[in-house]
Design a protein around this motif. Structure first.
Motif, short mmCIF file in Angstrom:
data_model
loop_
_atom_site.label_atom_id
_atom_site.label_comp_id
_atom_site.label_asym_id
_atom_site.label_seq_id
_atom_site.Cartn_x
_atom_site.Cartn_y
_atom_site.Cartn_z
N ASN A 42 -5.14 4.07 6.81
CA ASN A 42 -6.34 3.41 7.33
C ASN A 42 -5.97 1.98 7.66
N TRP A 43 -6.19 1.60 8.91
CA TRP A 43 -5.71 0.29 9.35
C TRP A 43 -6.40 -0.84 8.60
N SER A 44 -7.66 -0.65 8.26
CA SER A 44 -8.41 -1.72 7.62
C SER A 44 -8.12 -1.82 6.13
N SER A 45 -8.22 -0.69 5.43
CA SER A 45 -8.10 -0.71 3.97
C SER A 45 -6.67 -0.58 3.49
N GLY A 46 -5.82 0.03 4.31
CA GLY A 46 -4.47 0.32 3.89
C GLY A 46 -4.33 1.59 3.06
N ASN A 47 -5.43 2.30 2.87
CA ASN A 47 -5.34 3.58 2.15
C ASN A 47 -4.43 4.54 2.89
N THR A 48 -3.62 5.26 2.12
CA THR A 48 -2.64 6.15 2.72
C THR A 48 -2.84 7.60 2.29
N TYR A 49 -2.35 8.49 3.11
CA TYR A 49 -2.48 9.92 2.90
C TYR A 49 -1.15 10.55 3.32
N TYR A 50 -0.71 11.54 2.53
CA TYR A 50 0.59 12.13 2.79
C TYR A 50 0.53 13.64 2.74
N PHE A 100 8.28 9.35 1.14
CA PHE A 100 7.87 8.57 2.31
C PHE A 100 6.74 7.63 1.92
N THR A 101 6.77 6.44 2.50
CA THR A 101 5.72 5.46 2.26
C THR A 101 5.26 4.88 3.58
N CYS A 102 3.97 4.92 3.80
CA CYS A 102 3.37 4.39 5.02
C CYS A 102 2.73 3.04 4.70
N LEU A 148 6.89 3.57 8.52
CA LEU A 148 7.11 4.75 7.70
C LEU A 148 8.48 4.58 7.05
N GLN A 149 8.47 4.26 5.77
CA GLN A 149 9.71 4.15 5.00
C GLN A 149 10.06 5.52 4.48
N MET A 150 11.24 6.00 4.82
CA MET A 150 11.66 7.33 4.44
C MET A 150 12.90 7.23 3.56
N ASN A 151 12.78 7.70 2.34
CA ASN A 151 13.89 7.66 1.38
C ASN A 151 14.31 9.07 1.00
N SER A 152 15.49 9.17 0.41
CA SER A 152 16.01 10.46 -0.04
C SER A 152 15.92 11.50 1.07
#
Length: 123
Positions: A52-60, A68-70, A81-85
């Motif tokens: 969510n652009w406003s709140s920064g809430n993320t969903y995966y 992965f971290t958005c 999109l940070q992608m690890n491992s």
């Protein structure tokens, strides 16, 4: 007109990391959700993550949780999109997309797309 430009893809060995960027322009995105999808050869496009652009809430997607971290930088109008491992099965073209009001895991619900960036993970 909304424009989305992805960058950051490339070739990485299994276990490595990449950070993808999606620079957005064309309107104010405060009411939007930005999503990442990916499409591997011969497969349908699948949902990866959304923010969510406003709140920064993320969903995966379940298979991405923990690896992965958005995130977003509102000042730069850019989503990451940070992608690890990374695994060979993460090899795909990664796309960012945007829609208003709520996020969806269905690519049919997004009306603006970037051109995609290739991620290749070698074993």
């Amino acid at each position: 007109q909304v424009q989305l430009v992805e960058s950051g893809g490339g070739l990485v060995q299994a276990g490595g990391s990449l950070r993808l960027s999606c620079a957005a322009s064309g309107r104010t995105f405060s009411r939007d959700y930005m999503a990442w999808f990916r499409q591997a050869p011969g497969k349908e496009r699948e949902f990866v993550a959304a923010i969510n652009w406003s709140s920064g809430n993320t969903y995966y997607a379940d298979s991405m949780k923990g690896r992965f971290t958005c995130s977003r930088d509102n000042a730069k109008n850019t989503v990451y999109l940070q992608m690890n491992s990374l695994k060979p099965e993460d090899t795909a073209v990664y796309y960012c997309a945007v829609r208003r009001w709520y996020y969806s895991v269905s690519d049919d619900d997004y009306d603006s797309w970037g051109q995609g960036t290739q991620v290749t993970v070698s074993s």
